[in-house]
Design a protein around this motif. Structure first.
Motif, PDB file in Angstrom:
ATOM      1  N   LEU C  50       0.818  -1.196   0.000  1.00  0.00           N
ATOM      2  CA  LEU C  50       0.000   0.000   0.000  1.00  0.00           C
ATOM      3  C   LEU C  50       0.859   1.255   0.000  1.00  0.00           C
ATOM      4  CD1 LEU C  50      -1.851   0.755   3.366  1.00  0.00           C
ATOM      5  CD2 LEU C  50       0.256  -0.545   3.191  1.00  0.00           C
ATOM      6  N   ILE C  51       0.203   2.330  -0.388  1.00  0.00           N
ATOM      7  CA  ILE C  51       0.802   3.662  -0.369  1.00  0.00           C
ATOM      8  C   ILE C  51       0.340   4.323   0.913  1.00  0.00           C
ATOM      9  CG2 ILE C  51       0.773   5.932  -1.501  1.00  0.00           C
ATOM     10  CD1 ILE C  51       2.095   3.936  -3.305  1.00  0.00           C
ATOM     11  N   GLN C  52       1.270   4.905   1.664  1.00  0.00           N
ATOM     12  CA  GLN C  52       0.865   5.673   2.848  1.00  0.00           C
ATOM     13  C   GLN C  52       1.812   6.841   3.071  1.00  0.00           C
ATOM     14  OE1 GLN C  52      -1.375   6.371   5.263  1.00  0.00           O
ATOM     15  NE2 GLN C  52      -2.789   5.209   3.976  1.00  0.00           N
ATOM     16  N   GLU C  53       1.436   7.700   4.008  1.00  0.00           N
ATOM     17  CA  GLU C  53       2.277   8.831   4.360  1.00  0.00           C
ATOM     18  C   GLU C  53       3.580   8.340   4.972  1.00  0.00           C
ATOM     19  OE1 GLU C  53       0.641  12.266   6.625  1.00  0.00           O
ATOM     20  OE2 GLU C  53       2.398  11.982   7.895  1.00  0.00           O
ATOM     21  N   ASP C  56       5.265  10.992   9.162  1.00  0.00           N
ATOM     22  CA  ASP C  56       5.118  10.741  10.596  1.00  0.00           C
ATOM     23  C   ASP C  56       4.967   9.242  10.840  1.00  0.00           C
ATOM     24  OD1 ASP C  56       4.377  10.502  13.224  1.00  0.00           O
ATOM     25  OD2 ASP C  56       2.579  11.735  13.072  1.00  0.00           O
ATOM     26  N   ASP C  58       3.933   7.689  13.255  1.00  0.00           N
ATOM     27  CA  ASP C  58       2.690   7.360  13.970  1.00  0.00           C
ATOM     28  C   ASP C  58       1.594   6.895  13.013  1.00  0.00           C
ATOM     29  OD1 ASP C  58       3.625   7.819  16.486  1.00  0.00           O
ATOM     30  OD2 ASP C  58       2.736   9.820  16.692  1.00  0.00           O
ATOM     31  N   VAL C  59       1.632   7.361  11.759  1.00  0.00           N
ATOM     32  CA  VAL C  59       0.619   6.947  10.779  1.00  0.00           C
ATOM     33  C   VAL C  59       0.668   5.435  10.590  1.00  0.00           C
ATOM     34  CG1 VAL C  59      -0.120   7.099   8.359  1.00  0.00           C
ATOM     35  CG2 VAL C  59       0.539   9.180   9.593  1.00  0.00           C
ATOM     36  N   ARG C  61       1.797   3.197  12.659  1.00  0.00           N
ATOM     37  CA  ARG C  61       1.355   2.493  13.872  1.00  0.00           C
ATOM     38  C   ARG C  61      -0.162   2.536  14.021  1.00  0.00           C
ATOM     39  NH1 ARG C  61       4.676   5.377  18.223  1.00  0.00           N
ATOM     40  NH2 ARG C  61       3.890   3.802  19.653  1.00  0.00           N
ATOM     41  N   ASP C  62      -0.768   3.704  13.735  1.00  0.00           N
ATOM     42  CA  ASP C  62      -2.234   3.797  13.782  1.00  0.00           C
ATOM     43  C   ASP C  62      -2.880   2.872  12.749  1.00  0.00           C
ATOM     44  OD1 ASP C  62      -2.577   5.633  15.874  1.00  0.00           O
ATOM     45  OD2 ASP C  62      -2.397   7.372  14.558  1.00  0.00           O
ATOM     46  N   LEU C  63      -2.262   2.791  11.587  1.00  0.00           N
ATOM     47  CA  LEU C  63      -2.794   1.935  10.521  1.00  0.00           C
ATOM     48  C   LEU C  63      -2.723   0.456  10.926  1.00  0.00           C
ATOM     49  CD1 LEU C  63      -3.667   2.321   7.357  1.00  0.00           C
ATOM     50  CD2 LEU C  63      -1.488   1.221   6.962  1.00  0.00           C
ATOM     51  N   ASP C  65      -2.754  -0.706  14.011  1.00  0.00           N
ATOM     52  CA  ASP C  65      -3.787  -0.907  15.037  1.00  0.00           C
ATOM     53  C   ASP C  65      -5.171  -1.038  14.406  1.00  0.00           C
ATOM     54  OD1 ASP C  65      -1.840  -0.713  16.920  1.00  0.00           O
ATOM     55  OD2 ASP C  65      -2.464   1.225  17.718  1.00  0.00           O
ATOM     56  N   TRP C  66      -5.408  -0.199  13.411  1.00  0.00           N
ATOM     57  CA  TRP C  66      -6.712  -0.201  12.739  1.00  0.00           C
ATOM     58  C   TRP C  66      -6.949  -1.544  12.044  1.00  0.00           C
ATOM     59  CZ3 TRP C  66      -7.548   0.090   7.221  1.00  0.00           C
ATOM     60  CH2 TRP C  66      -8.885   0.272   6.864  1.00  0.00           C
ATOM     61  N   TRP C 114       4.275  13.240  -0.004  1.00  0.00           N
ATOM     62  CA  TRP C 114       4.283  12.496   1.258  1.00  0.00           C
ATOM     63  C   TRP C 114       4.011  11.016   1.087  1.00  0.00           C
ATOM     64  CZ3 TRP C 114       6.386  15.906   4.199  1.00  0.00           C
ATOM     65  CH2 TRP C 114       6.045  17.262   4.042  1.00  0.00           C
ATOM     66  N   GLN C 115       4.003  10.568  -0.160  1.00  0.00           N
ATOM     67  CA  GLN C 115       3.666   9.165  -0.397  1.00  0.00           C
ATOM     68  C   GLN C 115       4.890   8.245  -0.368  1.00  0.00           C
ATOM     69  OE1 GLN C 115       1.441   9.456  -4.158  1.00  0.00           O
ATOM     70  NE2 GLN C 115      -0.371   8.814  -3.045  1.00  0.00           N
TER      71      GLN C 115
END
Lengths: 138, 138, 138
Positions: C50-53, C56, C58-59, C61-63, C65-66, C114-115
């Motif tokens: 996947l593509i993500q920011e 940071d 933390d993004v 880690r939140d992903l 957890d989600w 940011w990708q």
């Protein structure tokens, strides 16, 4: 065999689904390809691309509500740099994806009768979004 | 460099995962490409495409149950034109996506050992589905 | 017009997001293409792309957890051959997908500022993963 590439700019005055089928089809028509492969790539991590039904506008609203349930605003995220809609936007972009490839045959996209191409804006505030378009074929 | 395109028709007598790896691989073999890129595009908004494990049939059943939990039938949707399975079908299609691209090398799809290509039927009643196939390479 | 193909091997000492942007961009640079289409295909059903920011951490880690909330470990799955993290891994791979296509223009991937490109490891134990890379263009 040849290629064409262009960036599509889309204003998103509000969150939710914004249909871009017409803009994409217009660019395709200008390129004069008969058979090929179109790839759309959303250059952001808080907006995404998806195919959905374009007949009943209620589908888009139900989908927006569903995304808000699946990736809610108040879930104690670590990342909150740009407000409560920041991290849910990243999650909803991961959920639906930022890329689509669609074959082109007979000079037309192989979309089904009820399929439209949508940019899904996940941030609350208005944005300008960029979708990279790439076409290869002849 | 050249292209090939064809529409694959798939009967879905029941909802859930239907493996189409064999049909896709057979078409690929007929085209005689060595290296290239295959793109599959499902021309519907209530069926989708995904890669999953094809060794244990329980994986497909667990995945179907999971999709039913994530996008349930009774969630007070606005869009109910074709019954209670209508809107959940659109949501499950958005969840898993309608498009896949798979590289071809040495004349074979770059699928992993346990990977199969599946059409995921989200409607309760039997359908006939169309998957546009596009191959580019040499 | 020409093609290039290669398999990228990635060690995943722990579950979660592993950025592979640098490895992919290095291979692209070596191929000397100006305009084209890159396709990445993860040859597994318990890891995804996947593509993500990438600004940071933390993004990520939140992903993670989600994904663990959306497809939890203890949900009474039928398929448990390789332990409690087996079936959730398949579900999380279906959720985010195993394939990405990214246009290349001006010799560079059309990624936004940011990708980043990530391999998402869904199994608890360390693995070695293979991502098939395919480039077509000129």
């Amino acid at each position: 065999m040849r290629q064409a590439a262009q960036t599509l700019e889309i204003a998103t005055p509000r969150p939710g689904l914004h249909e871009i089928t017409r803009e994409v089809a217009a660019w395709i028509a200008d390129q004069g390809f008969s058979t090929g492969l179109l790839t759309l790539f959303c250059r952001h991590t808080s907006a995404s691309l998806l195919i959905q039904e374009n007949a009943d506008p209620d589908v888009a609203r139900d989908l927006e509500d569903w995304a808000a349930t699946i990736a809610p605003e108040s879930a104690g995220y670590r990342h909150q740099d740009e407000g409560p809609d920041d991290m849910p936007a990243h999650l909803r972009a991961a959920l639906t994806g930022v890329q689509l490839s669609i074959p082109l045959t007979g000079g037309r996209l192989a979309l089904g009768t009820w399929q439209g191409i949508y940019l899904f804006e996940h941030r609350a505030r208005p944005h300008r979004r960029e979708v990279a378009m790439h076409l290869i074929g002849e």
